[in-house]
Design an enzyme around this catalytic site. Structure first.
Site, PDB file in Angstrom:
ATOM      1  N   GLY A  20      19.925 -13.420 -70.378  1.00 28.57           N
ATOM      2  CA  GLY A  20      19.361 -12.688 -69.248  1.00 28.57           C
ATOM      3  C   GLY A  20      18.288 -11.718 -69.670  1.00 28.57           C
ATOM      4  N   ALA A  21      17.452 -12.150 -70.617  1.00 29.94           N
ATOM      5  CA  ALA A  21      16.473 -11.246 -71.229  1.00 29.94           C
ATOM      6  C   ALA A  21      15.215 -11.056 -70.405  1.00 29.94           C
ATOM      7  CB  ALA A  21      16.086 -11.778 -72.616  1.00 29.94           C
ATOM      8  N   ASN A  22      15.097 -11.732 -69.279  1.00 29.83           N
ATOM      9  CA  ASN A  22      13.838 -11.697 -68.529  1.00 29.83           C
ATOM     10  C   ASN A  22      13.749 -10.558 -67.520  1.00 29.83           C
ATOM     11  OD1 ASN A  22      15.794 -13.769 -67.254  1.00 29.83           O
ATOM     12  ND2 ASN A  22      14.512 -13.132 -65.529  1.00 29.83           N
ATOM     13  N   GLY A  24      15.659  -6.527 -65.929  1.00 27.38           N
ATOM     14  CA  GLY A  24      16.659  -5.475 -65.974  1.00 27.38           C
ATOM     15  C   GLY A  24      16.993  -4.994 -67.372  1.00 27.38           C
ATOM     16  N   ILE A  25      18.285  -4.816 -67.596  1.00 22.63           N
ATOM     17  CA  ILE A  25      18.768  -4.290 -68.870  1.00 22.63           C
ATOM     18  C   ILE A  25      18.452  -5.244 -70.010  1.00 22.63           C
ATOM     19  CG2 ILE A  25      20.908  -3.760 -70.123  1.00 22.63           C
ATOM     20  CD1 ILE A  25      21.875  -2.617 -67.360  1.00 22.63           C
ATOM     21  N   GLY A  26      18.534  -6.546 -69.755  1.00 23.86           N
ATOM     22  CA  GLY A  26      18.214  -7.520 -70.791  1.00 23.86           C
ATOM     23  C   GLY A  26      16.784  -7.411 -71.260  1.00 23.86           C
ATOM     24  N   SER A 149      30.992  -3.685 -66.952  1.00 30.63           N
ATOM     25  CA  SER A 149      30.605  -2.756 -65.898  1.00 30.63           C
ATOM     26  C   SER A 149      31.764  -1.800 -65.661  1.00 30.63           C
ATOM     27  CB  SER A 149      30.301  -3.523 -64.604  1.00 30.63           C
ATOM     28  OG  SER A 149      30.303  -2.661 -63.477  1.00 30.63           O
ATOM     29  N   TYR A 174      33.659  -9.966 -58.666  1.00 29.90           N
ATOM     30  CA  TYR A 174      32.811  -9.331 -59.681  1.00 29.90           C
ATOM     31  C   TYR A 174      33.659  -8.470 -60.618  1.00 29.90           C
ATOM     32  CZ  TYR A 174      29.174  -6.389 -61.743  1.00 29.90           C
ATOM     33  OH  TYR A 174      28.359  -5.720 -62.630  1.00 29.90           O
TER      34      TYR A 174
END
Length: 317
Positions: A20-22, A24-26, A149, A174
């Site tokens: 998920g590097a694209n 937000g936090i990533g 989370s 979640y």
């Protein structure tokens, strides 16, 4: 003053996978790792969005060592293909960051409830398939960082209805997936210790960070009211994605980060601030539940780990 991105040590000669590097936090994790010399493999569901994010990083850090690879955590086939493409490439850190939050019920291509499938099972499979790349059986230290989370504190693992087929609540699903993240991180650490591996498994949470993650659920459910509320909350309460990435960066790079620990922001209600070690929920320390979750995850994904099973405290007492 607490630990900040300026405290990230030299990362040259380290290779890191960030899921998920694209965004937000990533993305912010990727940016700071690259700034400090790490070679980052950006594992993204969309290669196009990954390449766009890589261009964004390079516009600020021209010599950033980045590689975008397709990896859809909602597809065991895609995860295996990603691992196959890496071959025997050496990795120093795996950051299990990608996730979805509070979306209407759907399933992955393998039939798993999407939040449990992407947030937990996908990362369980990926970690197992990359275990040899992380050299957990030699003398080079590696780290596996799993992003959970604070919502995990409300979670329960419903082993009788893991995929929400009988009853589904977006936030409950979640919270279950995020509790699974912490249970997995702790059980992995116990197995690494039992194996005598020179590796650390660490759990983190970002606090309340303003990212696009909060918007997907309202957008998919078509709730303009929820979407507006989320935007107000993000503006009024949330810290930046850059700040939200600090616990991940600390766990991945700080010399004194500890295996089996849980790190999050030290400020108001642990929603904002700089990283500190914290206690996770009581349920997250349930070793029997962790072992059961591990067995179910192995069965569902078909991925086994070359690590010995640790004894339960009740077995050694």
């Amino acid at each position: 003053m607490g630990w900040t991105a300026e405290d990230v040590p030299d990362q040259r000669n380290r290779r890191v996978v960030v899921t998920g590097a694209n965004s937000g936090i990533g993305l912010e994790t990727t940016r700071e790792l690259a700034r400090n010399g790490a070679a980052v493999i950006m594992a993204c569901r969309s290669v196009g969005r990954g390449e766009e994010a890589a261009r964004d990083v390079r516009s600020e850090i021209p010599d950033a060592d980045l590689r975008v690879e397709a990896c859809d955590l909602g597809s065991l086939e895609s995860i295996r293909a990603f691992a196959d493409r890496l071959g025997d490439e050496q990795l120093d850190v795996l950051i299990n960051n990608a996730g979805v939050m509070a979306i209407p019920r759907s399933t992955t291509e393998d039939g798993f409830e999407t939040q449990f499938g992407v947030n937990h099972l996908g990362h369980f499979a990926l970690t197992g398939l990359l275990l040899e790349n992380l050299h957990v059986h030699d003398d080079r230290e590696s780290r596996i960082v799993t992003v959970s989370s604070g919502t995990h504190e409300m979670g329960e693992i419903d082993f009788d209805d893991l995929h929400g087929e009988r009853s589904y609540d977006p936030w409950g699903a979640y919270a279950q997936s995020k509790l699974a993240n912490v249970l997995f991180a702790y059980e992995l650490e116990r197995r690494l210790l039992t194996a005598g591996a020179n590796a650390k498994s660490v759990a983190v949470h970002p606090g309340y960070a303003a990212t696009g993650l909060q918007y997907r659920g309202p957008e998919e459910s078509g709730s303009r009211l929820r979407l507006a509320a989320m935007k107000v909350l993000n503006a009024a309460v949330a810290q930046s994605a850059e700040m939200g990435a600090l616990p991940t960066l600390y766990a991945a790079t700080a010399p004194d980060a500890e295996g089996g620990a849980y790190y999050g922001p030290d400020g108001f209600m642990n929603m904002r601030g700089t990283p500190e070690r914290q206690a996770s929920s009581d349920r997250s320390y349930d070793e029997e539940a962790a072992r059961r979750l591990w067995a179910v995850s192995r069965e569902l994904t078909g991925v086994s780990y070359d690590l010995p099973r640790p004894a339960l405290e009740t077995e050694t007492a």
